[in-house]
Enzyme design. Structure first.
Site, short mmCIF file in Angstrom:
data_model
loop_
_atom_site.label_atom_id
_atom_site.label_comp_id
_atom_site.label_asym_id
_atom_site.label_seq_id
_atom_site.Cartn_x
_atom_site.Cartn_y
_atom_site.Cartn_z
N ARG A 1 20.90 17.21 46.38
CA ARG A 1 22.11 18.05 46.45
C ARG A 1 21.79 19.43 46.99
O ARG A 1 22.49 20.39 46.71
CB ARG A 1 22.80 18.14 45.09
CG ARG A 1 21.95 18.70 43.96
CD ARG A 1 22.78 18.92 42.72
NE ARG A 1 21.98 19.41 41.62
CZ ARG A 1 22.47 19.95 40.53
NH1 ARG A 1 23.78 20.09 40.40
NH2 ARG A 1 21.69 20.37 39.55
N ASP B 1 8.50 17.66 40.02
CA ASP B 1 9.35 17.96 41.17
C ASP B 1 10.12 19.28 40.97
O ASP B 1 10.76 19.76 41.91
CB ASP B 1 10.33 16.82 41.45
CG ASP B 1 11.14 16.42 40.23
OD1 ASP B 1 10.52 15.89 39.29
OD2 ASP B 1 12.36 16.63 40.20
#
Length: 489
Positions: free
Chosen positions: A93, A252
């Protein structure tokens, strides 16, 4: 000052091989409008704040109109999520527009978070909700104001587009800046595919763009790991000292540059609780306050493994062994500053530990007590009362103050000078969850964005008292209901 369309791009990440990203244009946001503009970040970029009044500004930052020179893309990466390796993640996103040359002489990547789906969205809509963008916008400024390395946000653009998370909400796009957005998981992605040449390319990219003096050095890759170890240790030490809980320290979400990255279910402690968790899905407490240093080291081990094709095991182990002493030294220095201790005493760690135990036992507000300690005077019993009043077990605080008074006496400093130093180390204003929630509710329910700006101003100068802001320095009301936070927060 520049108009937003006059920013000068030089997109070095986009010049990497296509294996590192997917080119992806943003998806238009219906009828965007500006919700917040950060004038301090605008000044960093050299953008005229008057741009906020021009309709095209929202169009650019919604992704509806592409900035000249931008080369939009979504980066690929992998990551260990709650300790489980996920072989492919990526910007699901977020869309990187490119890298700009800023007014301060530095380079910053500009990223739109919530600008629509990418090839890495995993069937999601690629949007962000207004709630999460407000929280990240404010968190970046809160951390920056505290002197903690972080990404920052330029603006929030909203829309009446309705999207579903835990409930129906409206969409928004956050414009985020950072020197780069490379993560530990960026290296893991190629390592676990056996693409060692890509690992080397990415490592050399970070070195060439961020540490150009290392380029010709034979130990440049070791320096890269050492840098990540040191910056991560100092970052987490600062989190701990200021009572910050990241909430989802997956690999991440860990920046190779030691920046606080990806604000989701984060929070600042109100009453001190070592096991405090802000992410309601973290039922095992993996990312609790007291676990953050341990998890940071675990994540660095994952990074070191991803760099194993570049560094022999002995060098990796030697680098990782630096984490604990670096963390303890940084945390110790910060806590001594917060307690007004000028010199180092071997007993200081025990003094801090006993204070934290007393705070936990008495459910003492972390920030209020540390700020209040500046006003403590060993010779004046009246200065104990406000500190005791913060605790449900005041006798424990009182006993600790006896120890503290002896420690202060050993350094022989004027109380007023000590308080000045302590006030510069202990914030009066922190981004408490109930304050962020108030700003969110006013924005979502009333289209009143003034509280976002008020908080931003307070958090930009968190150590300085500001008239009329007394309530912002207080603990949450006793009637306050805890807000459940998730990764979409």
């Amino acid at each position: 000052m520049l108009q937003i369309g006059d920013l000068v791009f030089d997109n070095r990440f986009a010049r990497l091989p296509s294996a590192f990203f997917a080119r992806q244009a943003p998806t238009a946001l219906p009828e965007p409008y500006l919700i917040a503009l950060n004038p301090d970040v605008a000044a960093v970029l050299g953008v005229d704040p008057a741009e906020a009044h021009r309709p095209r500004f929202a169009e650019y930052l919604a992704g509806n109109r592409l900035l000249p020179g931008a080369e939009p893309l979504a980066a690929v990466y992998a990551g260990h999520q709650f300790g489980v390796f996920v072989p492919q993640l990526g910007d699901g996103r977020a869309i990187l527009l490119g890298e700009v040359l800023a007014a301060d002489g530095e380079r910053y990547e500009i990223q739109l978070k919530g600008a629509g789906p990418t090839p890495f969205s995993r069937n999601a809509d690629g949007r962000a909700v207004l709630r999460s963008t407000i929280r990240e916008y404010l968190a970046g400024e809160a951390m920056h104001g505290l002197g903690i390395a972080t990404t920052r946000a330029l603006a929030i653009v909203g829309s009446d587009q309705r999207i579903y998370r835990e409930q129906i909400e409206t969409a928004a796009v956050l414009t985020r800046i950072a020197p780069n957005h490379v993560r530990f998981g960026s290296f893991e992605f190629f390592h676990y595919r056996g693409q060692t040449e890509r690992v080397a390319q990415l490592a050399d990219f970070v070195i060439e763009t961020q540490f150009p003096d290392w380029v010709e050095l034979p130990d440049r890759h070791l320096r890269l790991l050492d840098m990540a170890v040191e910056r991560t240790a100092r970052m987490i030490a600062a989190w701990q000292a200021q009572g910050f809980v990241h909430g989802v320290m997956n690999t991440d979400n860990m920046s190779i540059l030691g920046l606080t990255l990806d604000y989701g279910p984060y929070g600042f402690l109100d009453h001190f609780e070592a096991a405090r968790v802000f992410n309601h899905t973290d039922r095992g407490g993996r990312y609790a306050y007291a676990m953050q240093a341990q998890v940071g080291l675990w994540n660095l081990h994952a990074l070191a493994e991803a760099l194993s094709s570049l560094l022999p095991q002995e060098q990796r182990e030697t680098s990782l062994a630096k984490f604990e002493p670096l963390f303890l030294a940084a945390y110790g220095d910060l806590m001594r500053r917060k307690l007004g201790l000028r010199d180092t005493d071997l007993a200081d760690a025990d003094l801090v530990d006993r204070l934290l135990h007393a705070m936990q036992d008495g459910r003492v507000d972390y920030s209020c007590l540390l700020r209040g300690l500046g006003g403590f005077r060993a010779h004046d019993p009246a200065t104990r009362a406000p500190l005791q009043a913060l605790s449900q077990t005041p006798q424990a605080i009182d006993a600790w103050l006896d120890e503290y008074a002896l420690r202060l006496a050993s350094q022989g400093e004027d109380d007023a000078q000590r308080q000045t130093r302590m006030d510069a180390a202990n914030p009066l204003y922190v981004l408490r969850t109930h304050l962020a929630e108030r700003a969110i509710r006013q924005a979502a329910d009333q289209r009143d964005y003034s509280e976002i700006e008020r908080l931003r101003r307070l958090l930009a100068a968190p150590f300085t008292p500001q008239p009329g802001a007394e309530d912002y320095a207080a603990p949450p009301p006793a009637t306050d209901v805890a807000v459940e936070l998730s990764c979409s927060s």
